[in-house]
Design an enzyme around this catalytic site. Structure first.
Site, PDB file in Angstrom:
ATOM      1  N   SER A   1      -8.371  28.754 -13.472  1.00 15.40           N
ATOM      2  CA  SER A   1      -7.868  27.558 -14.172  1.00 15.40           C
ATOM      3  C   SER A   1      -6.345  27.456 -14.115  1.00 15.40           C
ATOM      4  O   SER A   1      -5.771  26.548 -14.703  1.00 15.40           O
ATOM      5  CB  SER A   1      -8.340  27.577 -15.633  1.00 15.40           C
TER       6      SER A   1
ATOM      7  N   THR B   1     -11.334 -17.625 -32.022  1.00 16.83           N
ATOM      8  CA  THR B   1     -12.532 -16.787 -32.095  1.00 16.83           C
ATOM      9  C   THR B   1     -13.376 -17.216 -30.895  1.00 16.83           C
ATOM     10  O   THR B   1     -13.322 -18.380 -30.499  1.00 16.83           O
ATOM     11  CB  THR B   1     -13.334 -17.002 -33.405  1.00 16.83           C
ATOM     12  N   HIS B   2     -14.087 -16.294 -30.305  1.00 19.17           N
ATOM     13  CA  HIS B   2     -14.851 -16.573 -29.074  1.00 19.17           C
ATOM     14  C   HIS B   2     -13.960 -17.120 -27.967  1.00 19.17           C
ATOM     15  O   HIS B   2     -14.428 -17.842 -27.093  1.00 19.17           O
ATOM     16  CB  HIS B   2     -15.995 -17.571 -29.344  1.00 19.17           C
TER      17      HIS B   2
ATOM     18  N   SER C   1       2.735  -9.870  -5.026  1.00 20.33           N
ATOM     19  CA  SER C   1       1.603  -9.752  -4.117  1.00 20.33           C
ATOM     20  C   SER C   1       2.127  -9.560  -2.700  1.00 20.33           C
ATOM     21  O   SER C   1       3.181 -10.086  -2.345  1.00 20.33           O
ATOM     22  CB  SER C   1       0.760 -11.019  -4.197  1.00 20.33           C
TER      23      SER C   1
ATOM     24  N   LYS D   1       3.272 -14.999  -6.439  1.00 20.11           N
ATOM     25  CA  LYS D   1       2.620 -14.205  -7.482  1.00 20.11           C
ATOM     26  C   LYS D   1       3.564 -13.321  -8.277  1.00 20.11           C
ATOM     27  O   LYS D   1       4.481 -12.709  -7.737  1.00 20.11           O
ATOM     28  CB  LYS D   1       1.533 -13.314  -6.862  1.00 20.11           C
TER      29      LYS D   1
ATOM     30  N   ASN E   1       2.434 -10.623 -11.128  1.00 15.01           N
ATOM     31  CA  ASN E   1       1.206 -10.148 -11.763  1.00 15.01           C
ATOM     32  C   ASN E   1       1.463  -9.212 -12.945  1.00 15.01           C
ATOM     33  O   ASN E   1       2.406  -8.419 -12.914  1.00 15.01           O
ATOM     34  CB  ASN E   1       0.344  -9.402 -10.728  1.00 15.01           C
TER      35      ASN E   1
ATOM     36  N   GLU F   1      -2.735  -4.635 -16.949  1.00 17.42           N
ATOM     37  CA  GLU F   1      -4.044  -4.407 -16.335  1.00 17.42           C
ATOM     38  C   GLU F   1      -4.341  -2.916 -16.176  1.00 17.42           C
ATOM     39  O   GLU F   1      -5.458  -2.450 -16.389  1.00 17.42           O
ATOM     40  CB  GLU F   1      -4.105  -5.080 -14.967  1.00 17.42           C
TER      41      GLU F   1
ATOM     42  N   TYR G   1     -17.976  32.045 -27.410  1.00 16.10           N
ATOM     43  CA  TYR G   1     -17.347  31.465 -26.220  1.00 16.10           C
ATOM     44  C   TYR G   1     -18.311  31.410 -25.042  1.00 16.10           C
ATOM     45  O   TYR G   1     -19.119  32.298 -24.827  1.00 16.10           O
ATOM     46  CB  TYR G   1     -16.109  32.297 -25.820  1.00 16.10           C
TER      47      TYR G   1
ATOM     48  N   GLN H   1     -13.919  26.051 -20.652  1.00 15.54           N
ATOM     49  CA  GLN H   1     -12.697  25.889 -19.848  1.00 15.54           C
ATOM     50  C   GLN H   1     -12.543  24.415 -19.403  1.00 15.54           C
ATOM     51  O   GLN H   1     -11.448  23.965 -19.097  1.00 15.54           O
ATOM     52  CB  GLN H   1     -12.761  26.813 -18.629  1.00 15.54           C
TER      53      GLN H   1
ATOM     54  N   LYS I   1      -9.993  21.560 -20.892  1.00 23.86           N
ATOM     55  CA  LYS I   1      -8.549  21.400 -20.650  1.00 23.86           C
ATOM     56  C   LYS I   1      -8.166  20.189 -19.832  1.00 23.86           C
ATOM     57  O   LYS I   1      -7.304  19.406 -20.237  1.00 23.86           O
ATOM     58  CB  LYS I   1      -7.987  22.675 -20.024  1.00 23.86           C
TER      59      LYS I   1
END
Ligand code: ARG
Length: 462
Positions: free
Chosen positions: A25, A157-158, A279, A285, A287, A292, A319, A324, A327
């Site tokens: 690890s 709403t909606h 873009s 564009k 963006n 996002e 254990y 492990q 992590k």
């Protein structure tokens, strides 16, 4: 050959290379080195105080550990996959430097309580870092709320226009969500801040250790009161990832609104060039990639939550190596939530709010229909009846291509004789907002009170 492993004594054969790579690890747990060394220093000091090793041995261990720390900090240390994890890498490096006394460090300790300690120390710090980033974001939200406490916008709403609010009021909604996130983390910290060290592999130790001393040295509020529990559970990790998942939910909903608001269709905000991207083919564009990406990254944190729960659910005490796997899930959660918070605050601070356009857009969609119904209800018409009257009016106006405010009093009175000339004041958008002067509401005095209470809360966290 097998003696080269710290645990190689009972082995006649060396580990297969595939296995070594598979179970090592060190590639990811090396970020725990500072906490591993802090824990070892406290442990060695305690061993010396208790006479389990001599005072001189304790001193040499502590000094050696401090030097290893300085060298790792300076990038002068290379870790070995063969030494498995950060705990054995550091013990090995220490022993190469200080000689045989290094082999005494692991007296009365196991990697099982050591790793549980390291993660708790790491997570205590990182929880504090996430909290600081939340406060930074909340600072921006309060500033935006103050700047736009009277900037009228449509509430939805909606995703259909519902009732008018202000942009400031909307920002304060997120302020509350992040406040609860902050408090959730503070709550996680309470349970996290207990010392597992001294649990040993699972059944403590035969040496007369002083766990309370180590707990105080490392700033814990107390010790884990059962040794099996101390090395077995990772509920504090689950709790943190759960709190982080909610932060990501809140950020993601906010991100979704940023994406919508910055579209040409809404036009409520314009993101700063420094926080947008272009873009490769469409020259026009700009963006909202940052928003996002935050929305997209929420998924990995939810995944870590489910992954960690699943990893734990079938494990017998104490254990198991499965653990492990806690992590990478935890570290990625910490990184994701920190990076998302870090970039979100300046993105909001630098965006332009297009107040006029937002106001213009708030007007359509019969957003004042509830106010018209309330007008009638306040004059004795039962609300359910008032609701129906305005429903018919909306239909009538819609067919005409007009808003309620565009109809004549005579037209309104055809639907209810209760309408009088003052109705037109009541259904003006700005007045619809002002009329909702209720604690928690969008009217200016209510928003100002909410900002003052937010400021007070922020100041109390500093
Ligand atoms: N690298 C291990 C982990 O992260 C440390 C504990 C190992 N203990 C053991 N008995 N193999 O969980």
């Amino acid at each position: 050959m097998t003696e080269s492993k710290l645990w190689g004594g009972r082995f006649a054969k060396s580990t297969d290379k595939l296995v070594e790579d598979f179970h090592s690890s060190i590639s990811f747990d090396q970020i725990l080195y500072r906490y591993d060394i802090a824990g070892s220093i406290a442990h060695a000091t305690m061993l010396g105080r208790q006479g389990i090793i001599t005072a001189d041995e304790a001193k040499r261990l502590v000094q050696g550990l401090q030097e290893v720390l300085a060298d790792i900090d300076a990038g002068r240390v290379e870790f070995e996959v063969g030494a498995e994890d950060i705990h054995m890498n550091i013990e090995k490096i220490l022993t190469e430097r200080v000689g045989d006394v290094g082999k005494k460090l692991h007296t009365a300790r196991s990697r099982n309580d050591q790793v549980a300690l390291d993660i708790r120390l790491y997570l205590r710090d990182e929880t504090g870092e996430v909290q600081k980033l939340l406060l930074r974001l909340q600072r921006v939200l309060l500033d935006l709320a103050a700047a736009h406490k009277a900037s009228v916008m449509a509430g939805y709403t909606h995703l259909q226009k519902a009732q008018p609010i202000t942009f400031g009021h909307h920002m304060l909604a997120y302020f509350q969500m992040f406040r609860r996130d902050y408090e959730r983390l503070a709550d996680c910290k309470k349970r996290l801040n207990r010392l597992p060290l001294g649990s040993g592999a699972l059944a403590t130790t035969t040496f007369p250790i002083d766990r309370e001393f180590v707990a105080r040295e490392l700033g814990f509020d107390g010790i884990c009161e059962n040794s099996l529990d101390g090395v077995s559970d990772r509920d504090f990790i689950v709790e943190f990832i759960d709190a982080a998942a909610l932060i990501m939910v809140h950020l993601s909903r906010f991100a979704e609104e940023i994406v919508l608001w910055s579209s040409n269709e809404f036009g409520y905000i314009t993101l700063d060039d420094a926080y947008s991207t272009g873009s490769s083919i469409m020259p026009q564009k700009k963006n909202p990639d940052v928003a996002e990406l935050v929305r997209g990254k929420s998924g990995r944190v939810f995944g870590h939550l489910l992954g960690t729960l699943t990893m734990l659910k079938g494990l017998p005490l104490a254990y198991n190596k499965d653990m492990q796997e806690d992590k990478e899930a935890l570290f990625d959660t910490v990184n994701t939530v920190k990076k998302s918070l870090l970039v979100f605050a300046p993105m909001l601070a630098t965006m332009r709010v297009n107040v006029e356009k937002m106001f213009e857009r708030a007007k359509g969609g019969f957003i004042n229909a509830t106010d018209a119904a309330d007008y009638l209800a306040a004059r004795g018409v039962p609300f359910r009846e008032a609701h129906a009257v305005i429903g018919h009016l909306v239909k009538y106006a819609e067919d005409k291509g007009a808003g309620l405010e565009d109809l004549s009093l005579e037209e309104l009175q055809r639907f209810s004789p209760v309408f009088a000339a003052d109705v037109f004041e009541h259904i003006k958008i700005a007045n619809c907002v002002a009329a909702r002067n209720i604690p928690g509401g969008p009217a200016l005095p209510a928003v100002e009170a909410a900002i003052a209470s937010g400021e007070k809360w922020l100041a109390a966290q500093a």
